[in-house]
Design a protein around this motif. Structure first.
Motif, PDB file in Angstrom:
ATOM      1  N   LEU A 133     -45.980   7.504   6.843  1.00 37.01           N
ATOM      2  CA  LEU A 133     -44.981   8.496   6.186  1.00 37.01           C
ATOM      3  C   LEU A 133     -45.669   9.876   5.938  1.00 37.01           C
ATOM      4  CD1 LEU A 133     -42.693   8.639   4.275  1.00 37.01           C
ATOM      5  CD2 LEU A 133     -44.164   7.550   2.499  1.00 37.01           C
ATOM      6  N   VAL A 169     -41.662   7.310   9.963  1.00 34.94           N
ATOM      7  CA  VAL A 169     -40.690   8.311   9.095  1.00 34.94           C
ATOM      8  C   VAL A 169     -40.966   9.794   9.719  1.00 34.94           C
ATOM      9  CG1 VAL A 169     -39.945   9.075   6.922  1.00 34.94           C
ATOM     10  CG2 VAL A 169     -40.629   6.730   7.127  1.00 34.94           C
ATOM     11  N   TYR A 172     -37.028  13.477   5.946  1.00 37.58           N
ATOM     12  CA  TYR A 172     -36.550  13.028   4.887  1.00 37.58           C
ATOM     13  C   TYR A 172     -35.982  14.196   3.915  1.00 37.58           C
ATOM     14  CZ  TYR A 172     -41.376  13.078   3.324  1.00 37.58           C
ATOM     15  OH  TYR A 172     -42.458  13.395   2.619  1.00 37.58           O
ATOM     16  N   GLU A 175     -33.579  12.917   1.059  1.00 33.32           N
ATOM     17  CA  GLU A 175     -33.859  11.831   0.408  1.00 33.32           C
ATOM     18  C   GLU A 175     -33.835  12.171  -1.019  1.00 33.32           C
ATOM     19  OE1 GLU A 175     -35.084   8.702  -1.423  1.00 33.32           O
ATOM     20  OE2 GLU A 175     -36.422  10.594  -1.853  1.00 33.32           O
ATOM     21  N   LEU A 332     -38.683   4.971   1.161  1.00 37.92           N
ATOM     22  CA  LEU A 332     -38.480   5.103   2.274  1.00 37.92           C
ATOM     23  C   LEU A 332     -39.725   3.759   2.723  1.00 37.92           C
ATOM     24  CD1 LEU A 332     -38.918   8.791   2.407  1.00 37.92           C
ATOM     25  CD2 LEU A 332     -37.282   7.755   3.579  1.00 37.92           C
TER      26      LEU A 332
END
Length: 352
Positions: A133, A169, A172, A175, A332
């Motif tokens: 991430l 990931v 994002y 998000e 996530l």
């Protein structure tokens, strides 16, 4: 007839790896940090690959004193490692609150804890499911791509570690938790102006610039920022009943090549010519405080704003451990840890 003993299946061991660039924690760290930064072709690419390392070291040597002076102005070092460690702890606690037992790690591209050393710890902990991430909401080969390449190289050096399921990931930018955190912080800062009416406050989204050639070759970095701004402006309209005026600019250019424009410096000068007296800067691509927020925005551009006649120039804090942002990161990670995901191809994680 013998009875064969079967091993009971072991429960999965979940891990989340937060990726960031890193920054020097004290003045003695500045030159080695700069060497790591300028020697990485994914971040700053020189035309002749064989010269990348020697030229990178030379640039670091030449820029050392200037960079040290800047870090002195913000307390002698970057707080990014401390804040990223706090974000990791907050994320681990949030996942635990949601019933997910996962260890959250920190790996940096250019400073400690380096991705390579964190990878060794992940192996020692026998993680079976890993979510990678990045703390870069907007994908670029210079940020997420550079970090992912280092991590994939670690896996390759260990035969791929095929027993570890992993998911990357890659971005994002819209998000919900990330957008909510940005919106909350913007609204809070708007209330601090002498005239808090939305129409009276100019929003200036400031992003870290990258060389234009990357965008021209398909890097989605600019497009991702535009999506974030659109989502934030929609959220602000719901909260405030109207949309404040806003614009996007870019900061932190390094070197002679063409970078994304307009620059934040030029934009501040333009806003002054247009008669803007209340400007709120939003460090849109930075999720923790570091040199670009604490020096460039708070010191350099604050002084410029006073010089060109903008009396009220404020800055939205970086997200750091904002609760909505941490919840967004948890969403996530949880989606990938609990679902039967397939490991994402490496080329998608590094942009091809």
């Amino acid at each position: 007839m013998s009875i064969r003993a079967f091993k009971r299946p072991q429960p999965p061991r979940f891990g989340v790896l937060l990726l960031n660039l890193g920054g020097p924690e004290k003045l003695a760290d500045v030159e080695p940090f700069l060497r790591n930064l300028f020697s990485d072709p994914s971040i700053i690419r020189l035309p002749i690959r064989a010269l990348q390392r020697p030229v990178g070291w030379l640039i670091a040597r030449l820029r050392r004193r200037k960079s040290m002076r800047l870090y002195e102005k913000i307390g002698g070092g970057s707080p990014q490692r401390r804040i990223t460690t706090e974000q990791a702890a907050a994320l681990q606690s949030e996942l635990a609150r949601q019933g997910i037992a996962a260890r959250v790690y920190v790996g940096m591209v250019c400073w400690h804890p380096l991705i390579e050393s964190t990878f060794q710890q992940i192996l020692q902990d026998h993680i079976t499911h890993l979510v990678v991430l990045p703390l870069f909401p907007h994908f670029s080969v210079t940020t997420t791509g550079a970090a992912a390449k280092k991590l994939i190289h670690c896996f390759d050096q260990h035969g791929g570690v095929r027993e570890m399921r992993r998911s990357y990931v890659t971005h994002y930018e819209t998000e919900p938790g990330y957008i909510a955190a940005l919106t909350d912080l913007i609204v809070d800062e708007m209330r601090q102006f002498p005239d808090p009416r939305p129409a009276a406050i100019q929003l200036l989204f400031s992003a870290h610039s990258i060389p234009t050639k990357y965008v021209e070759r398909g890097d989605p970095y600019l497009r991702h920022h535009e999506r974030t701004i659109a989502a934030v402006m929609t959220a602000l309209e719901r909260r405030l009943g109207t949309r404040p005026p806003h614009t996007l600019s870019f900061q932190s250019k390094v070197g002679p090549v063409r970078w994304l424009e307009p620059s934040t410096e030029a934009t501040i000068q333009r806003l002054a010519r247009e008669g803007k007296t209340q400007v709120l800067t939003i460090p849109i691509s930075f999720v923790s405080e570091h040199i670009e927020t604490l020096y460039e925005l708070d010191i350099q551009y604050q002084a410029l704003a006073r010089e060109v006649g903008i009396p009220y120039f404020r800055r939205v804090p970086a997200l750091n451990c904002h609760r909505a942002f941490i919840r967004g990161l948890a969403a996530l990670a949880r989606a990938r840890l609990t679902a039967g995901y397939q490991a994402q191809p490496a080329e998608q994680a590094v942009g091809g």
